[in-house]
Design an enzyme around this catalytic site. Structure first.
Site, mmCIF file in Angstrom:
data_model
loop_
_atom_site.group_PDB
_atom_site.id
_atom_site.type_symbol
_atom_site.label_atom_id
_atom_site.label_comp_id
_atom_site.label_asym_id
_atom_site.label_seq_id
_atom_site.Cartn_x
_atom_site.Cartn_y
_atom_site.Cartn_z
ATOM 1 N N HIS A 1 -6.697 1.855 0.285
ATOM 2 C CA HIS A 1 -5.761 1.503 0.968
ATOM 3 C C HIS A 1 -6.728 2.861 2.580
ATOM 4 O O HIS A 1 -5.689 2.971 2.923
ATOM 5 C CB HIS A 1 -4.995 0.836 1.368
ATOM 6 C CG HIS A 1 -4.511 -0.243 2.761
ATOM 7 N ND1 HIS A 1 -4.779 -0.279 3.996
ATOM 8 C CD2 HIS A 1 -5.239 -1.142 2.989
ATOM 9 C CE1 HIS A 1 -4.562 -0.578 4.800
ATOM 10 N NE2 HIS A 1 -5.112 -1.996 3.999
ATOM 11 N N TYR B 1 1.136 -0.763 0.140
ATOM 12 C CA TYR B 1 0.116 -0.231 0.112
ATOM 13 C C TYR B 1 1.283 1.413 -0.241
ATOM 14 O O TYR B 1 0.922 2.174 0.465
ATOM 15 C CB TYR B 1 -1.068 -0.256 1.143
ATOM 16 C CG TYR B 1 -2.231 -1.737 1.012
ATOM 17 C CD1 TYR B 1 -1.316 -2.237 2.269
ATOM 18 C CD2 TYR B 1 -2.630 -1.574 0.534
ATOM 19 C CE1 TYR B 1 -2.624 -3.295 2.255
ATOM 20 C CE2 TYR B 1 -3.130 -3.120 -0.084
ATOM 21 C CZ TYR B 1 -3.370 -4.363 1.290
ATOM 22 O OH TYR B 1 -3.549 -4.459 1.420
HETATM 23 C C1 GCO Z 1 -7.312 -6.553 1.590
HETATM 24 C C2 GCO Z 1 -7.227 -5.988 2.675
HETATM 25 C C3 GCO Z 1 -5.889 -6.415 3.857
HETATM 26 C C4 GCO Z 1 -5.845 -5.910 4.685
HETATM 27 C C5 GCO Z 1 -5.096 -6.915 6.020
HETATM 28 C C6 GCO Z 1 -5.701 -5.699 7.356
HETATM 29 O O1 GCO Z 1 -8.052 -5.918 1.094
HETATM 30 O O2 GCO Z 1 -7.194 -7.827 1.863
HETATM 31 O O3 GCO Z 1 -7.053 -4.448 3.062
HETATM 32 O O4 GCO Z 1 -4.810 -6.343 3.207
HETATM 33 O O5 GCO Z 1 -5.172 -4.870 5.072
HETATM 34 O O6 GCO Z 1 -6.478 -8.213 6.182
HETATM 35 O O7 GCO Z 1 -4.537 -6.844 8.279
HETATM 36 MG MG MG Z 2 -8.362 -3.890 1.403
#
Ligand code: GCO
Ligand code: MG
Length: 400
Positions: free
Chosen positions: A208, A158
């Site tokens: 994110h 991210y």
């Molecule tokens: C996604 C989510 C995850 C989260 C994670 C947090 O789209 O799968 O953004 O990557 O960041 O589940 O613990």
């Molecule tokens: Mg996500």
């Protein structure tokens, strides 16, 4: 069989792949009849376990295990204050376990209880990530060759990293991010991706919640020519009203929801058709009972489901998602995290990935079990969560 009552309610916490998972086991008055449900909130495992065993268990023991809707409503308001991630996850663990039990009592997979299959298998998307474009491109080629057509593309997950020379000396430690640099790099990334892969592959991207609202607006517009399948978490839940402006200015499909706990966070987004995919973490909602209602609500407004399916959902939670997906006509896509051998040993009966699809088995309930002895070999650890300590270049904390 007379009335089957709840005899015991336990939270089993285990981390076979190093990610804290919480599964609730509801045992009944019928010898050998029990259910499993996902209550995974990886960063507050102890708190969820406490709610399950200290508060929900005394409320539930002795009650009729068949009354899923009644028990969900009872659990949801039992502490008066509600709609928070810790209590919702605890409620989810019991709720999903009761659906598992009902399937076993009926001798049917849960998807049959929800109306039966709309498709033989569930279309999935996987995460492709890399430290640079060649690394990312190699992953995408491999997925496409394996028959996976929906792919989330990120470079450096991210974004963010160490603090830069522009950060004031003596600033706090954390994950430092320059949102504008990230946004510009993301537009350039998809220009390169479409140049290399054309438009056959379906690409997603997860922002994110790491850019300011107006930057999110600009990013969604700049990505429009690259026809993403969806752009995820452009805005934090707190800034949801900005989706009204976004919708009027771009046709980039919008996905949001993994952070939602409270129906008031998503009802207006769906009822006003401001988003295209609802991405909730179903245990964060309170389980299968609210998730199936949300799927039906979304269908009325042409919004499709894309339940959250990362590594911090247990295989039981993934199974519950897959059963709901199979019986949902407005399924958009299912996020999938490949299940490791270790996880599959601890959780016999996991859903199976074949190419771009996930298959549930047809055993009663969710068709998945938990080997408690094996699970005990992988105890959870509870360090301070580091990755969520995200800061701007000047040191200001931002949403992670
Ligand atoms: C996604 C989510 C995850 C989260 C994670 C947090 O789209 O799968 O953004 O990557 O960041 O589940 O613990
Ligand atoms: Mg996500």
């Amino acid at each position: 069989m007379g009335t089957v009552t709840i005899r015991d309610v336990r939270a089993i916490c285990t981390a076979p792949d190093g990610i804290n998972l919480t599964v609730v086991k509801v045992e009944t008055s019928e010898p050998g009849l029990y259910g499993l449900g996902c209550a995974t909130f990886a960063y507050r495992t102890k708190a969820v376990r406490c709610v399950v065993e200290e508060y929900l268990k005394p409320l539930l023991v002795g009650r009729d295990a068949s009354r899923i809707e009644d028990l969900w409503q009872l659990m949801n308001v039992n502490a008066y204050w509600r709609n928070g991630p810790i209590s919702n996850n605890a409620v989810s663990g019991v709720d999903q376990a009761l659906w598992d039990i009902k399937g076993k009592m009926a001798g049917m997979p849960v998807y049959e209880l929800l109306g039966g299959k709309c498709r033989e298998a569930v279309p999935l998307y996987l995460h492709a990530d890399g430290r640079d474009f060649p690394a990312l491109s190699e992953k995408i080629h491999a997925y496409l060759e394996a028959g996976v057509r929906y792919i989330r593309c990120q470079i450096g997950t991210y974004g963010g990293g160490k603090m830069s020379a522009a950060t004031p000396p003596g600033s706090q430690p954390g994950m430092y991010l320059d949102p504008d640099q990230y946004a510009r790099a993301t537009v350039a990334l998809f220009e390169k991706l479409r140049a290399e892969f054309g438009f056959e592959a379906e690409f997603c991207h997860d922002v994110h919640e790491r850019v300011q609202p107006v930057e999110a607006l600009r990013l969604a517009k700049q990505l429009e020519p690259y026809r993403l399948f969806f752009l995820e978490d452009l805005l934090s839940p707190e800034q949801g009203d900005w989706y009204r402006l976004l919708r009027q200015q771009t046709a980039t499909p919008i996905a949001v929801g993994e952070l939602f706990n409270n129906p008031k966070e998503f009802d207006f987004l769906i009822a006003n058709r401001l988003i295209d995919f609802i991405r909730c973490h179903t245990s964060q909602l309170g389980g299968l009972t609210p998730a199936r209602k949300l799927a039906a609500f979304a269908e009325v407004f042409g919004v499709r489901t894309a339940w959250h399916g990362p590594g911090d959902v247990s295989p039981v939670g993934h199974a519950a998602n897959i059963h709901l997906d199979l019986a949902t006509s407005n399924l958009g896509i299912q996020e999938w995290t490949p299940i490791s051998e270790t996880l599959a040993e601890v959780f016999p009966g996991c859903p199976v990935q074949k190419g771009g699809y996930i298959y549930a088995n047809d055993r009663p309930g969710f068709g998945i079990d938990l080997d408690e002895k094996l699970a005990a070999k992988y105890p959870c650890e509870h360090p301070v969560t580091q990755w969520t300590q995200t800061r701007l270049v000047d040191g200001t904390v931002i949403h992670p």
